[in-house]
Design a protein around this motif. Sequence first.
Motif, PDB file in Angstrom:
ATOM      1  N   ASN A 141      -1.855 -25.890  53.549  1.00 17.62           N
ATOM      2  CA  ASN A 141      -0.641 -26.298  52.965  1.00 17.62           C
ATOM      3  C   ASN A 141      -0.076 -25.129  51.858  1.00 17.62           C
ATOM      4  O   ASN A 141       1.060 -25.435  51.291  1.00 17.62           O
ATOM      5  CB  ASN A 141      -1.258 -27.497  52.111  1.00 17.62           C
ATOM      6  CG  ASN A 141      -2.158 -27.527  51.035  1.00 17.62           C
ATOM      7  OD1 ASN A 141      -3.156 -26.886  51.402  1.00 17.62           O
ATOM      8  ND2 ASN A 141      -2.041 -27.672  49.712  1.00 17.62           N
ATOM      9  N   HIS A 142      -0.612 -24.056  51.688  1.00 13.35           N
ATOM     10  CA  HIS A 142       0.009 -23.208  50.704  1.00 13.35           C
ATOM     11  C   HIS A 142       0.687 -21.868  51.543  1.00 13.35           C
ATOM     12  O   HIS A 142       1.110 -21.050  51.181  1.00 13.35           O
ATOM     13  CB  HIS A 142      -0.867 -22.581  50.005  1.00 13.35           C
ATOM     14  CG  HIS A 142      -1.379 -23.558  48.767  1.00 13.35           C
ATOM     15  ND1 HIS A 142      -0.472 -24.034  47.564  1.00 13.35           N
ATOM     16  CD2 HIS A 142      -2.323 -24.190  48.629  1.00 13.35           C
ATOM     17  CE1 HIS A 142      -0.999 -24.906  46.978  1.00 13.35           C
ATOM     18  NE2 HIS A 142      -2.174 -25.127  47.576  1.00 13.35           N
ATOM     19  N   ASP A 145       4.322 -21.096  50.370  1.00 13.06           N
ATOM     20  CA  ASP A 145       4.523 -21.225  49.073  1.00 13.06           C
ATOM     21  C   ASP A 145       5.335 -20.159  48.603  1.00 13.06           C
ATOM     22  O   ASP A 145       6.474 -20.343  47.857  1.00 13.06           O
ATOM     23  CB  ASP A 145       3.198 -20.766  48.404  1.00 13.06           C
ATOM     24  CG  ASP A 145       2.199 -21.957  47.970  1.00 13.06           C
ATOM     25  OD1 ASP A 145       2.699 -23.346  48.358  1.00 13.06           O
ATOM     26  OD2 ASP A 145       1.333 -21.926  47.468  1.00 13.06           O
ATOM     27  N   GLY A 196       0.356 -30.052  56.915  1.00 14.12           N
ATOM     28  CA  GLY A 196       1.557 -29.991  56.157  1.00 14.12           C
ATOM     29  C   GLY A 196       1.739 -28.597  55.172  1.00 14.12           C
ATOM     30  O   GLY A 196       0.848 -27.929  55.124  1.00 14.12           O
ATOM     31  N   THR A 197       2.746 -28.389  54.606  1.00 18.26           N
ATOM     32  CA  THR A 197       2.932 -27.547  53.736  1.00 18.26           C
ATOM     33  C   THR A 197       3.479 -27.747  52.440  1.00 18.26           C
ATOM     34  O   THR A 197       4.577 -27.176  51.966  1.00 18.26           O
ATOM     35  CB  THR A 197       3.906 -26.307  54.574  1.00 18.26           C
ATOM     36  OG1 THR A 197       5.147 -26.901  54.858  1.00 18.26           O
ATOM     37  CG2 THR A 197       3.568 -25.566  55.480  1.00 18.26           C
ATOM     38  N   ASN A 198       3.037 -28.953  51.900  1.00 13.60           N
ATOM     39  CA  ASN A 198       3.323 -29.360  50.587  1.00 13.60           C
ATOM     40  C   ASN A 198       4.904 -29.735  50.428  1.00 13.60           C
ATOM     41  O   ASN A 198       5.716 -29.504  49.340  1.00 13.60           O
ATOM     42  CB  ASN A 198       3.162 -28.117  49.506  1.00 13.60           C
ATOM     43  CG  ASN A 198       1.551 -28.379  49.053  1.00 13.60           C
ATOM     44  OD1 ASN A 198       0.614 -29.206  49.846  1.00 13.60           O
ATOM     45  ND2 ASN A 198       1.047 -27.204  48.345  1.00 13.60           N
ATOM     46  N   GLY A 199       5.450 -30.115  51.577  1.00 12.98           N
ATOM     47  CA  GLY A 199       6.798 -30.521  51.541  1.00 12.98           C
ATOM     48  C   GLY A 199       7.894 -29.455  51.504  1.00 12.98           C
ATOM     49  O   GLY A 199       9.078 -29.541  51.650  1.00 12.98           O
ATOM     50  N   ILE A 200       7.263 -28.150  51.672  1.00  5.83           N
ATOM     51  CA  ILE A 200       8.202 -27.102  51.808  1.00  5.83           C
ATOM     52  C   ILE A 200       8.668 -26.974  53.383  1.00  5.83           C
ATOM     53  O   ILE A 200       7.729 -26.840  54.368  1.00  5.83           O
ATOM     54  CB  ILE A 200       7.452 -25.687  51.449  1.00  5.83           C
ATOM     55  CG1 ILE A 200       7.098 -25.911  50.025  1.00  5.83           C
ATOM     56  CG2 ILE A 200       8.485 -24.327  51.657  1.00  5.83           C
ATOM     57  CD1 ILE A 200       6.135 -24.700  49.484  1.00  5.83           C
ATOM     58  N   PRO A 201       9.887 -27.071  53.540  1.00  6.67           N
ATOM     59  CA  PRO A 201      10.387 -26.906  55.014  1.00  6.67           C
ATOM     60  C   PRO A 201      10.309 -25.641  55.711  1.00  6.67           C
ATOM     61  O   PRO A 201      10.127 -24.544  54.976  1.00  6.67           O
ATOM     62  CB  PRO A 201      11.572 -27.365  55.209  1.00  6.67           C
ATOM     63  CG  PRO A 201      12.481 -26.908  53.767  1.00  6.67           C
ATOM     64  CD  PRO A 201      11.172 -27.003  52.643  1.00  6.67           C
TER      65      PRO A 201
END
Length: 383
Positions: A141-142, A145, A196-201
């Motif tokens: 998920n990071h 970042d 996922g990626t914490n909502g980062i597209p």
Amino acid sequence: MKRATATFGLLMLLASGCQSEVEATAKDVLFLEGMKQQERMERSVDSNRFQLTATICAVGDILIHDRVYDDARVEGGFDFSPMFDNVAPYLQAADVTIANQETMIGGEALGLSGYPAFNSPFEVGDALKEAGVNVVTLANNHTLDRGPQSILNALDYWDELNMTYTGAFRNKEDAKDLRIIESQGISIAILSYTYGTNGIPVPNGRDYLVNFAEASFMAEQIREADKEADAVLVALHAGEEYVDFPNQQQRDLVQLAADSGATAVIGHHPHVLQPIEWVEGKHDHDMLVVYSLGNFLSGQYDHPRRVGGIFTFDLQKLTGKKAQAINPSLMPTYVQFDEGDHNYQVTPMKDLTDYDLPDVEKHLDDVEAHMSQWLPELTVTRE
């Protein structure tokens, strides 16, 4: 006595004439051919029994908070190696050692950062390699970042170190290159996915930057890897943070991996330990899974988030068959540090005293009971 018998037999053969000599020679040929056939059959049987074994070691999240890299600062850079000194011999003992590098090592030029948007020093990679890690999984998920450049910088550095990475890629061609490593005569495919990626597209047209745990995509890749390699290891970044048991998403993805032909699943993301078990896939295929290995190195303070483990198992391959996971074991670990966030170290829990961790034996009891509750044969290293 044997020498006299052999001499007598030779004299009789010479006295028997040409016809007997021909008959004897024919019998000798038949005898020798029979012996050769028997030897071929024995070699065939031995070949079917021939066994190859490779030892796999996996650890959880390498989560480099700012207080961790600040502790690693030295003149002219960073030195994370002392943080792994206590566990390096165990990581180095395996044939293949895998770590989940949760924070991208994008380097100082991009600006270092901790939670919530991580970017770590290159020197993390040097320390992992020195400690015995030779594969890093990067889908988490990071991953996004600090954007694509942090990923590309990290991949360049992993290449410099000649370390295998998977789960994040620099381009489409890189993403299509299935990571298969050879160890002890066994070919091992290693895949990595995140929920996922914490909502980062993901930037448009750059889906290759990180592998997502989408069912059809995962199943296709695992099936392809199963065709190409003797064993398929899947790193899965999923679940709920700080929860001790897998959720339904984890269970569904793990079952998908088993049905698609995976040999083992190594779970991350919850930052705490979750149990180990066998999962039966289609065609009576048993797959080994640890739902979460917790944190291996991080700056998180709560006790459960400081507990991790060195998960080890063997891949055993018989001639003409796929490799199977056997002999699972876990060595619980603990992140130590002094007041003021100094002297971070990952230490086997078995080596701690009550001064280091009050009631350490009870903590070991708790880890053993928790991790083996679905796998009673699990070996938990305590001595």
